[in-house]
Enzyme design. Structure first.
Site, PDB file in Angstrom:
ATOM      1  N   THR A 146       1.010  -1.125   0.057  1.00  0.00           N
ATOM      2  CA  THR A 146      -0.148   0.032  -0.081  1.00  0.00           C
ATOM      3  C   THR A 146       0.759   1.191  -0.005  1.00  0.00           C
ATOM      4  OG1 THR A 146      -0.191  -0.465   2.283  1.00  0.00           O
ATOM      5  CG2 THR A 146      -2.075  -1.141   0.992  1.00  0.00           C
ATOM      6  N   THR A 179       1.942  -8.511  12.416  1.00  0.00           N
ATOM      7  CA  THR A 179       2.106  -7.041  11.841  1.00  0.00           C
ATOM      8  C   THR A 179       1.741  -6.818  10.550  1.00  0.00           C
ATOM      9  OG1 THR A 179       4.070  -6.329  13.276  1.00  0.00           O
ATOM     10  CG2 THR A 179       3.937  -5.190  11.366  1.00  0.00           C
ATOM     11  N   GLU A 259       6.647   4.872   7.188  1.00  0.00           N
ATOM     12  CA  GLU A 259       6.033   6.004   6.697  1.00  0.00           C
ATOM     13  C   GLU A 259       7.115   7.396   7.283  1.00  0.00           C
ATOM     14  OE1 GLU A 259       1.695   4.675   5.707  1.00  0.00           O
ATOM     15  OE2 GLU A 259       2.198   5.921   7.654  1.00  0.00           O
TER      16      GLU A 259
END
Length: 383
Positions: A146, A179, A259
């Protein structure tokens, strides 16, 4: 070759239009046997996505023939229709693979609260089945990304048998037991009980101790599948070690791809009274936003470590606490230690050691710094 490194597995990754970008967004991993044993661990979030609820039911049998994974939509908080769509996905995979839906696990990742476009997903399952290959592991790993910037795979081979895996994850990394999405495969000849033992032991000290941003997903899933195709039954301890090695490698890749991160922070708690205390303190330090900001600014602010420790119920005496940052003991006996200017913060990895002086238990939690890029990523990406 990721999930197809072990014998007895094929995989595929295709683009079916779930992502606006047109990038690959559907993966299929198939166990061709002869054994189809499986184990899984899932998010401990009480709000669970439809594919998690479905796959939890499937895993009760200890047998999985295939896993369908999609990015581009989490199918979480979508009500009865979302669960029906997951069931339909499993039914479609079962149809094209010639097996039962009760042996098909389903995983989804992406935006919460949006129904999946089944007019694209179901034909996509059939298209993926048509592209299954023993060399399809990398394509499958790419299809489950993603916000990941890279796909994540790992392989460990031992005496005639192999464990391979793929993972996706770059945010919401603070789960219980798993996770994000991970599929691990092995050609070792082991039953579901042996797989479950190995997987739970591995995730407890790897994925469960990756705590990038303190946010737990609704979709976290880790699956371990065994084909038995090698004909080798390894000792449980040897197999446990291999699974742990793959999980640890994948977990480190998740941290490195978090991120917006500019620092990978290893929080090591030593001399705790119990392992639970060590994990609690490590996780509390890892989730301290003031410390994460300080380390981003390359400031070895050990006071923020002590203040985080002080919020926990762990056993310690404040005047016996010690803290090291990148090898420099900046805090000794609850006060000023070595000169903080000696701490070299130029490199990406930062090592924080918290010594509780209360016992001999240890634990390590991995996290990241808090950056403007992380804020931007998560304000621009609807989540």
């Amino acid at each position: 070759m990721s999930v197809t490194a072990a014998k007895g597995f094929t995989a595929a990754g295709v683009a079916v239009g779930l992502k606006e970008s047109g990038n690959p967004d559907l993966a299929l991993v198939v166990n061709t046997g002869p054994r189809r044993a499986a184990a899984g661990v899932f998010t401990s979030n009480r709000v669970k996505a439809a594919p998690v609820l479905w796959s939890e039911q499937v895993l009760r049998s200890g047998q999985v023939s295939a896993v369908v994974l999609n990015s581009g939509g989490a199918n979480a908080c979508t009500g009865p229709k979302g669960f029906q769509d997951t069931h339909a996905t499993a039914e479609k995979a079962a149809e094209v693979l010639g097996t039962g839906a009760g042996e098909i696990a389903v995983c989804s990742t992406g935006l919460i609260g949006v129904l999946l476009p089944m007019d694209k997903l179901l034909p996509g399952v059939e298209a993926a089945a048509g592209q299954l290959s023993e060399h399809g592991g990398e394509k499958a790993a790419i299809a489950i990304k993603t916000t990941d910037t890279v796909h994540k795979t790992s392989v460990v081979s031992k005496d005639g048998w192999t464990v391979g895996g793929m993972a996706k994850g770059a945010g919401m990394l603070a789960p219980g037991l798993a996770t994000m999405l991970v599929v691990i495969t092995t050609d070792a000849d082991l039953d579901a009980g042996a797989l479950d033992t190995a997987l739970r032991a591995a995730t407890r000290v790897t994925f469960d101790r990756v705590d990038s941003d303190g946010c737990m997903s609704t979709n976290d899933t880790v699956l371990l599948l065994a084909s038995g195709a090698s004909g080798v039954t390894p000792a449980q301890d040897d197999f446990d070690d291999a699974v742990r090695a793959v999980c640890d490698d994948l977990g480190q890749q998740l941290i490195r791809d978090a991120e917006g991160a500019s620092k990978d922070i290893k929080v090591e708690v030593v001399n705790a009274a119990t392992e639970d205390d060590a994990v609690l303190v490590g996780r509390t330090i890892a989730r301290n936003n003031l410390l994460k900001c300080a380390l981003h600014g390359e400031d070895p602010n050990w006071g923020r470590v002590l203040s985080a420790i002080g919020t926990t119920s762990a056993a310690f005496e404040p005047d016996r606490l010690n803290v090291a940052i990148n090898g420099v003991w900046v805090c000794k006996n609850g006060g000023v230690g070595e000169d903080r200017d000696l701490v070299d913060m130029r490199y990406r990895e930062v090592h924080v050691v918290a010594d509780l002086a209360a016992g001999d238990a240890t634990a390590t939690i991995w996290t990241n710094d808090l950056t403007a890029d992380y804020v931007h990523e998560n304000s621009a990406y609807s989540s």
